[in-house]
Motif scaffolding. Structure first.
Motif, PDB file in Angstrom:
ATOM      1  N   ASN A  69       0.848  -1.446  -0.016  1.00 44.07           N
ATOM      2  CA  ASN A  69       0.138   0.095   0.030  1.00 44.07           C
ATOM      3  C   ASN A  69       0.896   1.189  -0.002  1.00 44.07           C
ATOM      4  OD1 ASN A  69      -2.152  -1.694   0.071  1.00 44.07           O
ATOM      5  ND2 ASN A  69      -2.407  -1.382   2.283  1.00 44.07           N
ATOM      6  N   ALA A  70       2.093   1.105   0.760  1.00 47.73           N
ATOM      7  CA  ALA A  70       2.764   2.387   0.749  1.00 47.73           C
ATOM      8  C   ALA A  70       3.374   2.477  -0.610  1.00 47.73           C
ATOM      9  CB  ALA A  70       3.742   1.996   1.759  1.00 47.73           C
ATOM     10  N   ALA A  71       3.903   1.412  -1.215  1.00 48.58           N
ATOM     11  CA  ALA A  71       4.493   1.571  -2.581  1.00 48.58           C
ATOM     12  C   ALA A  71       3.277   2.340  -3.732  1.00 48.58           C
ATOM     13  CB  ALA A  71       4.779   0.291  -3.146  1.00 48.58           C
ATOM     14  N   LEU A  72       2.198   2.388  -3.465  1.00 47.43           N
ATOM     15  CA  LEU A  72       1.223   2.987  -4.368  1.00 47.43           C
ATOM     16  C   LEU A  72       1.520   4.378  -4.400  1.00 47.43           C
ATOM     17  CD1 LEU A  72      -2.210   0.843  -3.609  1.00 47.43           C
ATOM     18  CD2 LEU A  72      -0.521   0.776  -5.676  1.00 47.43           C
ATOM     19  N   LYS A  73       2.092   4.876  -3.524  1.00 46.92           N
ATOM     20  CA  LYS A  73       2.282   6.277  -3.595  1.00 46.92           C
ATOM     21  C   LYS A  73       3.086   6.591  -5.095  1.00 46.92           C
ATOM     22  CE  LYS A  73       2.464   6.891   1.254  1.00 46.92           C
ATOM     23  NZ  LYS A  73       3.071   7.228   2.835  1.00 46.92           N
ATOM     24  N   GLU A  74       3.791   5.718  -5.353  1.00 38.76           N
ATOM     25  CA  GLU A  74       4.526   5.833  -6.449  1.00 38.76           C
ATOM     26  C   GLU A  74       3.714   6.095  -7.838  1.00 38.76           C
ATOM     27  OE1 GLU A  74       7.350   2.779  -7.132  1.00 38.76           O
ATOM     28  OE2 GLU A  74       8.304   3.163  -5.163  1.00 38.76           O
ATOM     29  N   ALA A  75       2.646   5.733  -7.644  1.00 40.29           N
ATOM     30  CA  ALA A  75       1.666   5.621  -8.810  1.00 40.29           C
ATOM     31  C   ALA A  75       1.050   7.059  -9.264  1.00 40.29           C
ATOM     32  CB  ALA A  75       0.445   4.697  -8.470  1.00 40.29           C
ATOM     33  N   ASP A  76       1.118   7.238 -10.632  1.00 32.79           N
ATOM     34  CA  ASP A  76       0.537   8.535 -10.960  1.00 32.79           C
ATOM     35  C   ASP A  76      -1.020   8.643 -10.985  1.00 32.79           C
ATOM     36  OD1 ASP A  76      -0.120  10.603 -12.374  1.00 32.79           O
ATOM     37  OD2 ASP A  76       0.470   9.975 -14.443  1.00 32.79           O
ATOM     38  N   GLY A  77      -1.408   9.504 -10.137  1.00 30.66           N
ATOM     39  CA  GLY A  77      -2.895   9.815 -10.044  1.00 30.66           C
ATOM     40  C   GLY A  77      -3.758   9.935 -11.239  1.00 30.66           C
ATOM     41  N   ALA A  78      -3.175  10.560 -12.263  1.00 28.35           N
ATOM     42  CA  ALA A  78      -4.004  10.764 -13.458  1.00 28.35           C
ATOM     43  C   ALA A  78      -4.197   9.528 -14.332  1.00 28.35           C
ATOM     44  CB  ALA A  78      -3.056  11.641 -14.387  1.00 28.35           C
ATOM     45  N   ARG A  79      -3.497   8.604 -14.069  1.00 26.16           N
ATOM     46  CA  ARG A  79      -3.610   7.181 -14.925  1.00 26.16           C
ATOM     47  C   ARG A  79      -3.666   6.031 -14.214  1.00 26.16           C
ATOM     48  NH1 ARG A  79      -1.502   7.405 -20.199  1.00 26.16           N
ATOM     49  NH2 ARG A  79      -3.066   5.695 -20.236  1.00 26.16           N
ATOM     50  N   LEU A  80      -3.121   6.029 -12.955  1.00 23.95           N
ATOM     51  CA  LEU A  80      -3.296   5.003 -12.045  1.00 23.95           C
ATOM     52  C   LEU A  80      -4.061   5.345 -10.577  1.00 23.95           C
ATOM     53  CD1 LEU A  80       0.485   3.855 -12.394  1.00 23.95           C
ATOM     54  CD2 LEU A  80      -1.626   3.160 -13.780  1.00 23.95           C
ATOM     55  N   GLN A  81      -5.121   4.524 -10.410  1.00 21.40           N
ATOM     56  CA  GLN A  81      -5.993   4.884  -9.207  1.00 21.40           C
ATOM     57  C   GLN A  81      -5.367   4.175  -8.154  1.00 21.40           C
ATOM     58  OE1 GLN A  81      -8.237   7.308  -8.325  1.00 21.40           O
ATOM     59  NE2 GLN A  81      -8.280   6.069  -6.498  1.00 21.40           N
ATOM     60  N   PRO A  82      -4.653   4.276  -6.914  1.00 22.45           N
ATOM     61  CA  PRO A  82      -4.245   3.419  -6.039  1.00 22.45           C
ATOM     62  C   PRO A  82      -5.485   2.624  -5.436  1.00 22.45           C
ATOM     63  CG  PRO A  82      -3.359   5.595  -5.661  1.00 22.45           C
ATOM     64  CD  PRO A  82      -4.429   5.697  -6.709  1.00 22.45           C
ATOM     65  N   VAL A  83      -5.323   1.267  -5.193  1.00 18.30           N
ATOM     66  CA  VAL A  83      -6.386   0.455  -4.587  1.00 18.30           C
ATOM     67  C   VAL A  83      -5.517  -0.141  -3.461  1.00 18.30           C
ATOM     68  CG1 VAL A  83      -8.040  -1.441  -4.917  1.00 18.30           C
ATOM     69  CG2 VAL A  83      -7.488   0.109  -6.661  1.00 18.30           C
ATOM     70  N   PRO A  84      -5.746   0.180  -2.032  1.00 21.90           N
ATOM     71  CA  PRO A  84      -5.180  -0.561  -0.933  1.00 21.90           C
ATOM     72  C   PRO A  84      -5.528  -1.854  -0.869  1.00 21.90           C
ATOM     73  CG  PRO A  84      -6.383   1.038  -0.312  1.00 21.90           C
ATOM     74  CD  PRO A  84      -6.453   1.426  -1.597  1.00 21.90           C
ATOM     75  N   VAL A  85      -5.077  -2.697  -0.273  1.00 25.00           N
ATOM     76  CA  VAL A  85      -5.267  -4.117   0.163  1.00 25.00           C
ATOM     77  C   VAL A  85      -5.636  -3.916   1.582  1.00 25.00           C
ATOM     78  CG1 VAL A  85      -4.848  -6.658   0.667  1.00 25.00           C
ATOM     79  CG2 VAL A  85      -4.436  -5.499  -1.682  1.00 25.00           C
ATOM     80  N   LEU A  86      -6.817  -4.332   2.349  1.00 25.00           N
ATOM     81  CA  LEU A  86      -6.946  -3.964   3.641  1.00 25.00           C
ATOM     82  C   LEU A  86      -7.014  -5.274   4.319  1.00 25.00           C
ATOM     83  CD1 LEU A  86      -9.722  -0.932   3.737  1.00 25.00           C
ATOM     84  CD2 LEU A  86      -7.454  -1.073   3.847  1.00 25.00           C
ATOM     85  N   ILE A  87      -6.658  -5.564   5.586  1.00 24.49           N
ATOM     86  CA  ILE A  87      -6.721  -6.523   6.492  1.00 24.49           C
ATOM     87  C   ILE A  87      -7.550  -6.199   7.739  1.00 24.49           C
ATOM     88  CG2 ILE A  87      -5.500  -8.372   7.579  1.00 24.49           C
ATOM     89  CD1 ILE A  87      -3.446  -8.528   5.423  1.00 24.49           C
ATOM     90  N   PRO A  88      -8.514  -6.855   8.175  1.00 19.75           N
ATOM     91  CA  PRO A  88      -9.159  -6.403   9.326  1.00 19.75           C
ATOM     92  C   PRO A  88      -8.458  -6.794  10.670  1.00 19.75           C
ATOM     93  CG  PRO A  88     -10.222  -8.361   8.623  1.00 19.75           C
ATOM     94  CD  PRO A  88      -9.271  -8.130   7.612  1.00 19.75           C
ATOM     95  N   GLY A  89      -8.729  -6.182  11.613  1.00 18.33           N
ATOM     96  CA  GLY A  89      -8.385  -6.603  13.255  1.00 18.33           C
ATOM     97  C   GLY A  89      -7.216  -5.855  13.611  1.00 18.33           C
ATOM     98  N   PRO A  90      -6.774  -6.232  14.762  1.00 16.30           N
ATOM     99  CA  PRO A  90      -5.649  -5.678  15.138  1.00 16.30           C
ATOM    100  C   PRO A  90      -4.144  -5.879  14.776  1.00 16.30           C
ATOM    101  CG  PRO A  90      -6.180  -7.611  16.869  1.00 16.30           C
ATOM    102  CD  PRO A  90      -7.304  -7.505  15.713  1.00 16.30           C
ATOM    103  N   LEU A  91      -4.335  -6.969  13.937  1.00 16.14           N
ATOM    104  CA  LEU A  91      -2.862  -7.154  13.141  1.00 16.14           C
ATOM    105  C   LEU A  91      -3.092  -7.011  11.837  1.00 16.14           C
ATOM    106  CD1 LEU A  91      -2.016 -10.791  14.636  1.00 16.14           C
ATOM    107  CD2 LEU A  91      -1.192  -8.441  15.177  1.00 16.14           C
ATOM    108  N   GLY A  92      -3.882  -5.995  11.290  1.00 17.62           N
ATOM    109  CA  GLY A  92      -4.416  -5.581   9.941  1.00 17.62           C
ATOM    110  C   GLY A  92      -3.647  -4.511   9.637  1.00 17.62           C
ATOM    111  N   THR A  93      -4.082  -3.917   8.370  1.00 11.78           N
ATOM    112  CA  THR A  93      -3.546  -2.754   8.117  1.00 11.78           C
ATOM    113  C   THR A  93      -4.420  -1.502   8.743  1.00 11.78           C
ATOM    114  OG1 THR A  93      -5.600  -2.688   6.181  1.00 11.78           O
ATOM    115  CG2 THR A  93      -3.477  -3.850   5.570  1.00 11.78           C
TER     116      THR A  93
END
Length: 248
Positions: A69-93
Motif C-alpha cells: 500500500n505504501a508503494a502505491l504512492k509512486e503511482a501517477d494519480g492521473a492514470r493509475l488509481q491506487p487500490v489498497p489491500v485491507l486486512i481487518p483486526g488488530p494485526l491488520g492494515t
C-alpha cells in the motif's frame, strides 16, 4: 458489416473512457512483466487504449499489504488509481479513505465473515467504499453471508468465469450491490448475458493483468453486442461512478 459501419464502431470505441477496474502494479514473483513499475504499466495502458487503471500493488497481494500500500504512492494519480489491500483486526492494515479497496481473505489467511471482517466491512459500507473481491479468495456462501449482513456494501467480484456462472447468478439475483468484472468472462456473449439480466451498471471492464490476459478483455470491449450507452458504462462509466469521479 460494411466499411462505413466499422469506421463508426471504431470511432465510438476510441471516444469512450476505458477504466481497468482490476489491475496489478509491481513485480511478479515468477515472471518478468512490463507493469513492474508505473512507467511500464502506463506504457501497457497506452498500447491497449486504456485511459486509467485501478491498481493493487503486487507486494500487497503476495507480501505485506502495508509495504504494498505504501508503494502505491509512486503511482501517477492521473492514470493509475491506487487500490489498497485491507486486512481487518488488530494485526491488520490501517484504515483507508480510498474509494476502492481490495480484500484478500484467502491470500492473507483471514475469514471474510469473521467478527473483525464484519466490523471492517460495516465501516466500508457506511463510507460507500467499493470492495474488489476475488472469486478464488472466498466462497459463494461467505459472499452471500456478507452481502446479507451488509446489503449496502458495494462489492465487485473479479476472476469469475464460466465455472462460477450458476453460483454467481444466484448471488447477483439476491444482492443488488454485487457487480462483476469482465476479466475472465470470456465465454460467448457472457458479458452481454450479465448486462441483459442485471443491467450494464453491474458489469465493469477489468483485466486482472498481468496475471490474466489484458488484450482479450480489451478486444472484447470493442466488439460487445450491446447498445453504445451500455458499452460505455461497462468500459469506464461504472468505474468512474464508484470512484466518485462522476455523479451516481
Amino acid at each position: 458489416m460494411t466499411a462505413r459501419d466499422l469506421t463508426a464502431q471504431e470511432v465510438g470505441a476510441r471516444a469512450m473512457t476505458v477504466v481497468d477496474i482490476n489491475r496489478l502494479l509491481g513485480p511478479l514473483p515468477y515472471e518478468e512483466v512490463a507493469s513492474r513499475d508505473p512507467a511500464g504499466l502506463v506504457g501497457e495502458l497506452d498500447r491497449l487504449r486504456i485511459d486509467t487503471a485501478c491498481v493493487v500493488h503486487t507486494h500487497a497481494l503476495y507480501g505485506d499489504p502495508r509495504d504494498g500500500n505504501a508503494a502505491l504512492k509512486e503511482a501517477d494519480g492521473a492514470r493509475l488509481q491506487p487500490v489498497p489491500v485491507l486486512i481487518p483486526g488488530p494485526l491488520g492494515t490501517a484504515e483507508s479513505d480510498a474509494p476502492l479497496v481490495r480484500l484478500c481473505p484467502a491470500e492473507h489467511r483471514w475469514s471474510l465473515t469473521g467478527a473483525h471482517a464484519l466490523t471492517l466491512a460495516a465501516a466500508l459500507a457506511k463510507a460507500r467504499t467499493t470492495v474488489l473481491l476475488g472469486w478464488e479468495s472466498t466462497t459463494a456462501a461467505e459472499i452471500h453471508q456478507l452481502a446479507s449482513a451488509l446489503p449496502m456494501l458495494r462489492i465487485v467480484l473479479t476472476g469469475t468465469g464460466y465455472r462460477s456462472m450458476r453460483e454467481l447468478a444466484e448471488l447477483m439475483d439476491h444482492h443488488v450491490e454485487l457487480s462483476v468484472d469482465t476479466s475472465t468472462l470470456a465465454g460467448h456473449l457472457q458479458v452481454e448475458w450479465f448486462a441483459g439480466r442485471y443491467g450494464a451498471r453491474r458489469v465493469l471492464f477489468g483485466t486482472g493483468a498481468p496475471v490474466t490476459d489484458d488484450a482479450g478483455p480489451r478486444y472484447q470491449l470493442d466488439t460487445l453486442e450491446l447498445p453504445e450507452a451500455d458499452t460505455a458504462l461497462i468500459a469506464g462509466g461504472n468505474a468512474l461512478r464508484l470512484l466518485g469521479v462522476v455523479d451516481p
